[in-house]
Design a protein around this motif. Structure first.
Motif, mmCIF file in Angstrom:
data_model
loop_
_atom_site.group_PDB
_atom_site.id
_atom_site.type_symbol
_atom_site.label_atom_id
_atom_site.label_comp_id
_atom_site.label_asym_id
_atom_site.label_seq_id
_atom_site.Cartn_x
_atom_site.Cartn_y
_atom_site.Cartn_z
ATOM 1 N N MET A 280 52.466 56.845 40.106
ATOM 2 C CA MET A 280 51.730 57.572 41.152
ATOM 3 C C MET A 280 52.359 57.326 42.514
ATOM 4 S SD MET A 280 47.875 56.751 39.970
ATOM 5 C CE MET A 280 47.074 57.976 41.002
ATOM 6 N N LYS A 281 52.451 58.408 43.309
ATOM 7 C CA LYS A 281 53.014 58.267 44.658
ATOM 8 C C LYS A 281 52.122 57.365 45.491
ATOM 9 C CE LYS A 281 54.329 62.647 46.086
ATOM 10 N NZ LYS A 281 54.076 63.575 45.164
ATOM 11 N N GLN A 282 50.819 57.592 45.361
ATOM 12 C CA GLN A 282 49.879 56.813 46.163
ATOM 13 C C GLN A 282 48.646 56.489 45.340
ATOM 14 O OE1 GLN A 282 48.898 58.845 49.839
ATOM 15 N NE2 GLN A 282 48.505 56.860 50.785
ATOM 16 N N VAL A 283 48.231 55.239 45.375
ATOM 17 C CA VAL A 283 46.963 54.847 44.742
ATOM 18 C C VAL A 283 46.453 53.636 45.513
ATOM 19 C CG1 VAL A 283 48.244 53.551 42.956
ATOM 20 C CG2 VAL A 283 45.844 54.045 42.598
ATOM 21 N N VAL A 284 45.148 53.632 45.803
ATOM 22 C CA VAL A 284 44.606 52.515 46.591
ATOM 23 C C VAL A 284 43.449 51.865 45.845
ATOM 24 C CG1 VAL A 284 45.289 53.504 48.819
ATOM 25 C CG2 VAL A 284 43.039 54.041 47.874
ATOM 26 N N LEU A 285 43.157 50.635 46.244
ATOM 27 C CA LEU A 285 42.020 49.928 45.658
ATOM 28 C C LEU A 285 40.799 50.194 46.522
ATOM 29 C CD1 LEU A 285 43.452 46.344 44.900
ATOM 30 C CD2 LEU A 285 43.077 48.222 43.282
ATOM 31 N N ASN A 286 39.710 50.632 45.918
ATOM 32 C CA ASN A 286 38.456 50.696 46.658
ATOM 33 C C ASN A 286 38.108 49.260 47.071
ATOM 34 O OD1 ASN A 286 35.310 50.535 46.670
ATOM 35 N ND2 ASN A 286 35.775 52.712 46.828
ATOM 36 N N PRO A 287 37.566 49.059 48.273
ATOM 37 C CA PRO A 287 37.296 47.696 48.745
ATOM 38 C C PRO A 287 36.412 46.866 47.803
ATOM 39 C CG PRO A 287 36.912 49.297 50.500
ATOM 40 C CD PRO A 287 37.273 50.080 49.282
ATOM 41 N N VAL A 288 35.571 47.527 46.998
ATOM 42 C CA VAL A 288 34.699 46.749 46.104
ATOM 43 C C VAL A 288 35.496 45.999 45.026
ATOM 44 C CG1 VAL A 288 32.694 48.241 46.402
ATOM 45 C CG2 VAL A 288 34.260 48.654 44.519
ATOM 46 N N VAL A 289 36.716 46.462 44.747
ATOM 47 C CA VAL A 289 37.509 45.857 43.667
ATOM 48 C C VAL A 289 37.834 44.398 43.965
ATOM 49 C CG1 VAL A 289 39.790 45.906 42.559
ATOM 50 C CG2 VAL A 289 38.525 48.033 42.893
ATOM 51 N N THR A 290 38.134 44.135 45.227
ATOM 52 C CA THR A 290 38.546 42.776 45.595
ATOM 53 C C THR A 290 37.452 42.058 46.388
ATOM 54 O OG1 THR A 290 39.629 43.804 47.474
ATOM 55 C CG2 THR A 290 41.038 43.205 45.609
ATOM 56 N N ALA A 291 36.246 42.617 46.380
ATOM 57 C CA ALA A 291 35.168 42.046 47.200
ATOM 58 C C ALA A 291 34.915 40.590 46.837
ATOM 59 C CB ALA A 291 33.895 42.853 47.014
ATOM 60 N N GLU A 292 34.631 39.798 47.860
ATOM 61 C CA GLU A 292 34.297 38.390 47.646
ATOM 62 C C GLU A 292 32.854 38.124 48.021
ATOM 63 O OE1 GLU A 292 37.296 36.102 49.584
ATOM 64 O OE2 GLU A 292 38.849 36.847 48.238
ATOM 65 N N LYS A 293 32.155 39.160 48.385
ATOM 66 C CA LYS A 293 30.705 39.065 48.570
ATOM 67 C C LYS A 293 30.104 40.424 48.212
ATOM 68 C CE LYS A 293 30.730 39.731 53.594
ATOM 69 N NZ LYS A 293 31.947 39.953 54.169
ATOM 70 N N PRO A 294 28.779 40.447 47.952
ATOM 71 C CA PRO A 294 28.195 41.726 47.541
ATOM 72 C C PRO A 294 28.437 42.780 48.609
ATOM 73 C CG PRO A 294 26.623 39.928 47.325
ATOM 74 C CD PRO A 294 27.812 39.363 48.022
ATOM 75 N N VAL A 295 28.771 44.006 48.180
ATOM 76 C CA VAL A 295 29.019 45.068 49.156
ATOM 77 C C VAL A 295 27.718 45.817 49.429
ATOM 78 C CG1 VAL A 295 31.446 45.548 48.814
ATOM 79 C CG2 VAL A 295 29.791 46.456 47.202
ATOM 80 N N SER A 296 27.649 46.417 50.612
ATOM 81 C CA SER A 296 26.423 47.135 50.949
ATOM 82 C C SER A 296 26.336 48.378 50.069
ATOM 83 C CB SER A 296 26.415 47.512 52.428
ATOM 84 O OG SER A 296 26.948 48.801 52.576
#
Ligand code: TXA
Ligand code: MG
Length: 339
Positions: free
Chosen positions: A195-211
């Motif tokens: 893939m030319k571009q692919v990103v991680l949604n911030p929840v993937v690497t979250a270190e605390k619960p996300v809102s």
């Protein structure tokens, strides 16, 4: 149970657990709203968390989706069958129940001959979340399925332990650039090779619960993978991690608690004999991924109160392992350095 009987059960609205290469899934006819309602009830699954729809033939996606982005064709060709789930705009034949009212649908083609034969013989796409009670570690054997769901489902097809051990990678193709919503059996590094571009949604690497507002993949906001025991993840420089776990174990044992340690082959000799288990070698995280959920369940059956788990590097399958461990801990994470 013969495959034909299992397929007939699915076709007629029943619930059948079956193996995939990742974890066992609990299958229901994806086009039958009543069967889907029964699926959510059996798992006690929150009604806002849609399951993945499993197919056995790439051609099946055309009737389930509105539009197939160019990237999707390449991804399907390379990674299907396999542990990659793709999110598409859904078509109108998909019942609201199956996608929890969303305008999108998660689809994958599993790489397991039992799963593929079941889908083919059923003659319908199969909605299948992991075959555990909501919130529990995912099942990697038929025994795990029965621990959670005996008496609540119609059948389980037993084909032994699963090979990958963590769930599929969920990749959203309805946004630009495409986003990984859940890391899993197909690594980010592999996706990047095509893939030319692919990103991680911030929840993937979250270190605390996300809102809740930040969450696009509905499943991400619920407690997940959790053993009964309290899990603490210790991350950082390996020597410091071992030292910290030794200290914590000492403290908890001193206060009368039953402690389990989730170590790796390289460190297992550093700990005194308590409930000590190794995920496998740090140089082969495929083994650690395969063992992870099984070991969490084993600690529970031993009646452990506290599990102290070593973090592993977030590379390759390590990204999925760390995501599951952190979530299972309810984000009880100890960092041994300033990283
Ligand atoms: O490996 C796997 O993916 C296993 C096996 C059985 O195939 N299945 C699995 O399903 O893990 P489940 O239901 O436990 O996880 C599905 C994930 C959840 O995080 C859910 O929120 C997400 O996929 N999901 C489903 N539909 C979605 C959608 N339309 N948009 C975003 N996320 C979606
Ligand atoms: Mg699940």
């Amino acid at each position: 149970m013969p495959q034909d009987v299992a397929a007939a059960l699915i076709r007629n609205g029943g619930l059948v657990a079956f193996p995939t290469e990742t974890v066992y899934g609990l299958g229901a006819n994806a086009l039958n709203p009543k069967a889907i309602r029964a699926l959510f009830a059996a798992k006690k699954r929150p009604l806002d968390n849609p399951p993945i729809v499993h197919i056995s033939d790439i051609g099946d996606i055309y009737k389930l989706t509105k539009r197939i982005p160019h990237d999707a064709k390449k991804l399907m060709k390379i990674f299907w069958p396999g542990p990659l789930t793709l999110i598409f705009e859904r078509s109108s034949i998909v019942p609201d129940e199956t996608v929890c009212g969303l305008s999108t649908i998660a689809i994958r083609m599993p790489r397991h001959k039992v799963a593929l034969a079941l889908i083919e013989k059923s003659g319908c796409p199969i909605a299948a979340p992991s075959a555990n009670l909501a919130g529990k570690p995912s099942p990697t054997s038929a025994t795990h399925v029965m621990e959670d769901l005996e008496g609540r489902i119609d059948a389980v097809l037993d084909a032994g332990p699963t090979r990958v051990g963590v769930e599929s990678t969920v990749l959203d193709l309805t946004v630009d650039p495409p986003e990984v919503l859940r890391p899993g059996g197909t690594s980010l590094e592999k996706l990047k090779t095509v893939m030319k571009q692919v990103v991680l949604n911030p929840v993937v690497t979250a270190e605390k619960p996300v809102s809740f507002k930040q969450v696009r993949s509905p499943g991400l906001k619920h407690r997940h993978y959790a053993p009964k025991a309290k899990l603490i993840v210790v991350e950082g420089d390996l020597e410091a991690v071992v030292k910290q776990i030794v200290e914590l174990a000492h403290r908890y044992i001193g206060s009368g608690r039953e402690v389990g340690i989730l170590a790796t082959d390289e460190t297992v000799g550093e700990y005194a004999a308590c409930n000590l288990k190794s995920m496998g070698s740090r140089s082969n995280l495929a083994t650690a991924a395969r063992n992870l959920f099984k070991l969490l369940r084993e600690f529970d059956s031993k009646g452990v109160d506290i599990i102290l788990a070593e973090g592993v590097p977030s590379k390759g399958l390590g990204l999925a392992i760390m995501n599951r461990l952190r979530k299972a801990s309810g984000y009880t994470i100890i960092k041994t350095d300033n990283s």
